[in-house]
Motif scaffolding. Structure first.
Motif, PDB file in Angstrom:
ATOM      1  N   ASN A  52     -58.943  76.649  27.875  1.00  0.00           N
ATOM      2  CA  ASN A  52     -57.553  76.867  27.430  1.00  0.00           C
ATOM      3  C   ASN A  52     -56.919  75.569  26.927  1.00  0.00           C
ATOM      4  N   LEU A  70     -66.759  79.808  35.865  1.00  0.00           N
ATOM      5  CA  LEU A  70     -65.818  78.737  36.166  1.00  0.00           C
ATOM      6  C   LEU A  70     -65.869  78.395  37.645  1.00  0.00           C
ATOM      7  N   ASP A  72     -63.829  77.120  41.104  1.00  0.00           N
ATOM      8  CA  ASP A  72     -62.481  77.321  41.629  1.00  0.00           C
ATOM      9  C   ASP A  72     -61.588  76.115  41.364  1.00  0.00           C
ATOM     10  N   VAL A  75     -60.058  76.585  37.903  1.00  0.00           N
ATOM     11  CA  VAL A  75     -59.047  77.641  37.972  1.00  0.00           C
ATOM     12  C   VAL A  75     -57.763  77.113  38.603  1.00  0.00           C
ATOM     13  N   LEU A  80     -54.591  79.343  36.926  1.00  0.00           N
ATOM     14  CA  LEU A  80     -54.932  80.738  36.664  1.00  0.00           C
ATOM     15  C   LEU A  80     -54.843  81.530  37.965  1.00  0.00           C
ATOM     16  N   SER A  81     -54.277  82.699  37.890  1.00  0.00           N
ATOM     17  CA  SER A  81     -54.112  83.507  39.095  1.00  0.00           C
ATOM     18  C   SER A  81     -54.546  84.937  38.824  1.00  0.00           C
ATOM     19  N   GLY A  83     -56.803  88.119  38.550  1.00  0.00           N
ATOM     20  CA  GLY A  83     -58.194  88.373  38.222  1.00  0.00           C
ATOM     21  C   GLY A  83     -58.636  89.739  38.720  1.00  0.00           C
ATOM     22  N   LYS A  98     -63.916  86.893  42.016  1.00  0.00           N
ATOM     23  CA  LYS A  98     -62.859  87.228  41.078  1.00  0.00           C
ATOM     24  C   LYS A  98     -63.266  86.760  39.685  1.00  0.00           C
ATOM     25  N   VAL A 100     -61.464  85.831  35.950  1.00  0.00           N
ATOM     26  CA  VAL A 100     -60.162  85.554  35.353  1.00  0.00           C
ATOM     27  C   VAL A 100     -60.268  85.577  33.831  1.00  0.00           C
ATOM     28  N   VAL A 102     -59.774  84.055  30.269  1.00  0.00           N
ATOM     29  CA  VAL A 102     -59.722  82.728  29.655  1.00  0.00           C
ATOM     30  C   VAL A 102     -59.495  82.911  28.164  1.00  0.00           C
ATOM     31  N   VAL A 119     -65.456  83.469  38.879  1.00  0.00           N
ATOM     32  CA  VAL A 119     -65.102  82.193  39.501  1.00  0.00           C
ATOM     33  C   VAL A 119     -65.904  82.034  40.784  1.00  0.00           C
TER      34      VAL A 119
END
Length: 314
Positions: A52, A70, A72, A75, A80-81, A83, A98, A100, A102, A119
């Motif tokens: 990002n 990815l 943790d 993240v 990022l939250s 997912g 989880k 997420v 991207v 993640v």
């Protein structure tokens, strides 16, 4: 979500000898090249990746992973939250995780957008993330062990500018990044081979062992090996001697394979026929290994090693 094996274990060098019968091998230079990488603390080649637009973070290129991953830590850095719930399948076990959203993965001139990535804890990955086939498909990835670099290039059909006799070219089959050799002989047994740079050791599947035993090529095993993957857990395999592996004009001699039933063989749809997975202990014996996903080709450049230091020679 499936990731590569990322297998860890102790296995003797796969091949003590390398022979190339080819007379010439073309090389080229493309313009769209990702930044060069360096070894991290785990003695693995990594490449800088932005997530990002932020970073860079250090990612391992995993040619056996269907999805990029990815850590943790990344993240948390990006805030990022949420997912969605997914299952990540590793070498020895599946674990819940989880995934997420991207907006963009960036490496060099490349941008991969709108990805849903699982993640995992950084303590499992040993780095900030993994670049899988969803990111590297349609590129040419070169692992330059002699110079401790990784290059990701835009694969194009180009006129070859030069040839080298120390590079062997192996044609591959498959699609969507799942490339495998069309013809390969393991001690006289026809087998399918594929490359998994997320796996530390090289492995054969049980059908390969059974075929070798029917031919009387494996009088005894060399012992057991315990392999562990990035998702935790362990799986046990047998270590068997291999006299010769022939891939077109390239021949490996006097090595060993770990025989183990892992999910990778199912992913590559070779779980019912003889096959082996080429891991990093196999690949590091070369000065460089390139995987051209567009041309469906492998390129192995033979290494010259100092017998005392074990370092690559120019």
């Amino acid at each position: 979500m499936l990731t590569g094996a990322a297998a860890l274990g102790l296995l003797p060098s796969l091949a003590s000898g390398q022979e190339v019968a080819t007379q010439a091998a073309p090389l080229t230079d493309d313009s769209e090249i990702a930044e060069l990488a360096a070894r991290n603390n785990y003695d693995r080649l990594t490449i800088p990746v932005t997530v990002n637009g932020k970073g860079p973070y250090q990612f391992i290129v995993d040619t056996g992973a269907e999805s990029s991953v990815l850590s943790d830590r990344v993240v948390a850095d990006l805030g990022l939250s949420g997912g969605v719930d997914v299952i990540v399948e590793g070498l020895a076990r599946r674990i819940p995780a989880k995934a997420v959203e991207v907006a963009e993965l960036g490496f060099g001139a490349f941008r991969r957008k709108n990805l849903l990535l699982p993640v995992l804890p950084r303590t499992m990955l040993g780095c900030d993330g993994y670049l899988g086939l969803d990111a590297i498909e349609r590129t040419r990835v070169t692992f330059d062990f002699a110079h401790k670099q990784v290059r990701i290039e835009q694969a194009r059909n180009m006129t070859w500018e030069m040839t080298r006799i120390d590079v062997a070219r192996i044609k591959m089959e498959g699609r969507a990044g799942y490339l495998r050799t069309g013809e390969c002989l393991v001690d006289g047994v026809m087998a399918t081979a594929f490359i998994d740079t997320g796996a530390e050791v090289s492995m054969g599947n049980p059908p390969l062992l059974a075929a070798l035993q029917r031919k009387g090529r494996v009088p005894n095993t060399l012992g057991q090996i315990i392999l562990a993957g990035i998702t935790g857990g362990e799986i046990e395999g047998q270590v068997v001697p291999v006299h010769a592996i022939q891939m077109e004009d390239l021949k490996f001699t006097d090595g060993v394979l770990a025989i183990v039933d892992v999910p990778n063989f199912t992913i590559w749809q070779v779980d019912n026929k003889p096959a082996f997975l080429m891991g990093m202990n196999f690949l590091r014996q070369f000065a460089s290994v390139a995987i051209d996903y567009r041309a469906r080709e492998l390129r192995f450049q033979l290494a010259r090693l100092d017998p005392k230091s074990g370092q690559y020679l120019a």
